[in-house]
Design an enzyme around this catalytic site. Structure first.
Site, PDB file in Angstrom:
ATOM      1  N   HIS A 168      -2.235   7.219  -4.653  1.00  0.00           N
ATOM      2  CA  HIS A 168      -2.430   6.051  -3.805  1.00  0.00           C
ATOM      3  C   HIS A 168      -2.447   4.814  -4.684  1.00  0.00           C
ATOM      4  O   HIS A 168      -3.016   4.836  -5.779  1.00  0.00           O
ATOM      5  CB  HIS A 168      -3.779   6.179  -3.062  1.00  0.00           C
ATOM      6  CG  HIS A 168      -4.294   4.896  -2.503  1.00  0.00           C
ATOM      7  ND1 HIS A 168      -5.432   4.275  -2.973  1.00  0.00           N
ATOM      8  CD2 HIS A 168      -3.830   4.114  -1.507  1.00  0.00           C
ATOM      9  CE1 HIS A 168      -5.634   3.159  -2.291  1.00  0.00           C
ATOM     10  NE2 HIS A 168      -4.690   3.037  -1.391  1.00  0.00           N
ATOM     11  N   SER A 208       0.857  -1.165   0.000  1.00  0.00           N
ATOM     12  CA  SER A 208       0.000   0.000   0.000  1.00  0.00           C
ATOM     13  C   SER A 208       0.895   1.218   0.000  1.00  0.00           C
ATOM     14  O   SER A 208       1.869   1.274   0.760  1.00  0.00           O
ATOM     15  CB  SER A 208      -0.860  -0.028   1.261  1.00  0.00           C
ATOM     16  OG  SER A 208      -1.901   0.901   1.137  1.00  0.00           O
ATOM     17  N   GLY A 259      -6.376  -4.652  14.597  1.00  0.00           N
ATOM     18  CA  GLY A 259      -5.213  -4.457  15.468  1.00  0.00           C
ATOM     19  C   GLY A 259      -3.943  -4.251  14.668  1.00  0.00           C
ATOM     20  O   GLY A 259      -2.864  -4.666  15.061  1.00  0.00           O
ATOM     21  N   GLY A 260      -4.085  -3.649  13.505  1.00  0.00           N
ATOM     22  CA  GLY A 260      -2.926  -3.391  12.651  1.00  0.00           C
ATOM     23  C   GLY A 260      -2.014  -2.360  13.277  1.00  0.00           C
ATOM     24  O   GLY A 260      -2.288  -1.803  14.332  1.00  0.00           O
ATOM     25  N   ARG A 292      -3.652  -6.162  -2.776  1.00  0.00           N
ATOM     26  CA  ARG A 292      -3.803  -7.031  -1.598  1.00  0.00           C
ATOM     27  C   ARG A 292      -4.288  -8.414  -2.017  1.00  0.00           C
ATOM     28  O   ARG A 292      -4.958  -8.583  -3.037  1.00  0.00           O
ATOM     29  CB  ARG A 292      -4.777  -6.396  -0.611  1.00  0.00           C
ATOM     30  CG  ARG A 292      -6.128  -6.080  -1.175  1.00  0.00           C
ATOM     31  CD  ARG A 292      -6.983  -5.219  -0.259  1.00  0.00           C
ATOM     32  NE  ARG A 292      -8.268  -4.927  -0.890  1.00  0.00           N
ATOM     33  CZ  ARG A 292      -8.488  -3.925  -1.755  1.00  0.00           C
ATOM     34  NH1 ARG A 292      -7.509  -3.103  -2.083  1.00  0.00           N
ATOM     35  NH2 ARG A 292      -9.676  -3.754  -2.298  1.00  0.00           N
ATOM     36  N   HIS A 298      -5.196   7.829 -16.450  1.00  0.00           N
ATOM     37  CA  HIS A 298      -6.249   6.876 -16.819  1.00  0.00           C
ATOM     38  C   HIS A 298      -5.849   5.998 -18.000  1.00  0.00           C
ATOM     39  O   HIS A 298      -6.207   4.818 -18.036  1.00  0.00           O
ATOM     40  CB  HIS A 298      -7.565   7.620 -17.089  1.00  0.00           C
ATOM     41  CG  HIS A 298      -8.338   7.884 -15.831  1.00  0.00           C
ATOM     42  ND1 HIS A 298      -9.224   6.983 -15.303  1.00  0.00           N
ATOM     43  CD2 HIS A 298      -8.314   8.937 -14.976  1.00  0.00           C
ATOM     44  CE1 HIS A 298      -9.748   7.469 -14.182  1.00  0.00           C
ATOM     45  NE2 HIS A 298      -9.213   8.666 -13.961  1.00  0.00           N
TER      46      HIS A 298
END
Lengths: 300, 300
Positions: A104, A90, A256-257, A108, A143
């Site tokens: 960005h 990321s 809980g990252g 994943r 794009h």
């Protein structure tokens, strides 16, 4: 299904991207490896106060857990509660120059398991651009590179994933898109692992060609305090989207990252101002009018 | 049950508080009345770039809707989906001087209706303080004024609402409270309307005595860039709490509330920095060590 191959691709993608960004900035990214007591870990590669990047990070992480949070798979809530393994790269980059857009990118891979049942796996990802000042040339370049990345996998992919991106990166309480979009996809597991992995690799490999030419053009433009001020104001929208709506952020915080790695997406310097509106004849108003709305950037 | 009396109290409380804050700042608050097409409206009273307040607002709103959002009543999810009327005063003040704490106060009254059934009503509210530099004297004064506000309604109220505040204003992904707390309550409808309304009025009436003496002491202290920088960094935590966890904010955004009025709680200037930690011997570290943890501020 080959999680080790995905892991290796993600690590090499992170290394390639960081090496190239370090070349552009001149400053070495800070390397922050971490482990998670519940399982897994990652490596954050962070830049702050660089010559080009005011703040940014390119993170690799691989975590597992006993309970997949509901935010992990939007369209298949029945998977929530399964054990999971998640890995991804990321990145978010906030250049200092207000004419250079924030970008960005994310890829994943998730595996949800339950006892002896066959594991369920899927990919997600995409990339999107958030300019502070609008340049049609940049939007078209970004794009068209996204379209190139998806072209080998069928002509319908780019329009579908482009629309999905427009829908996903939308700040509902503002009635505004976060930026000019790009591509976004989730729950990708057809027609088979190899084909999906090929697509995801193509997206990852097209990130630098999509972003660097834009960055190189804009990072050298002269700017003043007025542009910096508008950039800080618009960055507030980035914060609002990421903390209120972004599934990746919520997934990370809920599972809980590692907070600092997740929140590396937040900009270095942000301003909020009550009910502010740009002068209708300004470049700032033009951003809202011509860029912050869903548009077909590749129409002739 | 008398919604008109509550409405009148809330409007007069807003006026009293704004008049006093204008006296302290020297700048008139900007008055922004608004109406909501789905029903209701409000008036935001906003200050920006004042002599004392860098940004802040004291809002009155009264809205109604067909569907109570789930965030409206934490402990009674069965009410979600009912029609509702909600009215309240909500304020957040971000002083410029980093030695002067940010403060928040809210009082709300909700009525949930369903066909011919008896309407269900309740009050919620509280106030809490978020210092950037710790002063025990300030924390004790704020908490003892909160205790005074609740004393007439039973000796157990302050400790209960103080604990509720510590639990509510907690940033889970940081493992950190938002500030030094105060009082928080929700779903208050016993032993009866008049008694609840008395309690809520007492909380509202104790806001100025709780906050102004602290503000007057701290707004005149000299400060430098280092303190401003830490203030901007810590304000990031305020943004994280409000956008990720705060039920009032989420209720407002989910119920189609007026975005600018809701987000007047966000600070004017905010910084994020990767994995930053203060020097252990500094005042900044003392804030974390001695103030950002639940404490009994009224122990002898």
């Amino acid at each position: 299904m080959n999680p080790i191959a995905v892991n290796n691709y993600l690590v090499s993608l992170q290394n390639r991207i960081v090496a190239e960004l370090e070349r552009v900035d001149g400053r070495a990214f800070y390397r922050d490896p971490w482990i998670r007591s519940e399982g897994g870990g990652g490596e954050s590669r962070i830049v702050e106060d660089g010559a080009v990047f005011e703040r940014g990070g390119v993170n690799f992480s691989k975590v597992s857990g006993q309970q997949l949070p509901p935010s992990a798979s939007a369209s298949r809530p029945e998977l929530a509660g399964r054990a999971f393994e998640a890995m991804g790269v990321s990145l978010v980059l906030h250049p200092r120059n207000p004419f250079a857009p924030t970008v960005h990118m994310n890829i994943r891979f998730l595996i949800a398991t339950k006892g002896q049942s066959e594991p369920i796996w899927w990919f997600g990802g995409g990339m999107d651009l958030t300019p502070y000042y609008g340049f049609e040339e940049d939007a078209r370049h970004f794009h068209s590179t996204c379209r190139d990345a998806l072209e080998p996998f069928g002509a319908d992919r780019y329009p579908r994933y482009k629309r999905w991106c427009d829908e996903y990166f939308f700040i509902r309480h503002r009635g505004e898109p976060r930026g000019i979009g790009g591509i976004f996809f989730d729950d990708l597991n057809e027609p088979g692992f190899e084909s999906c992995f090929d697509l995801v690799r193509s997206v990852g490999d097209h990130f630098l060609p999509a972003y660097l030419p834009i960055l190189e053009r804009r990072r050298i433009l002269p700017y003043g305090e007025g542009e910096r001020d508008f950039q800080a104001y618009r960055r507030g929208r980035y914060v609002e989207f990421n903390l209120v709506y972004d599934r990746g952020t919520l997934f990370g915080l809920q599972s809980g990252g590692r907070t600092e790695s997740i929140l590396m997406s937040l900009p270095p310097l942000v301003k909020w101002r009550y009910d502010w509106k740009p002068d209708p004849s300004s470049e700032e108003a033009r951003l809202y009018r011509e860029f912050l709305r869903p548009r077909d950037w590749l129409a002739d």
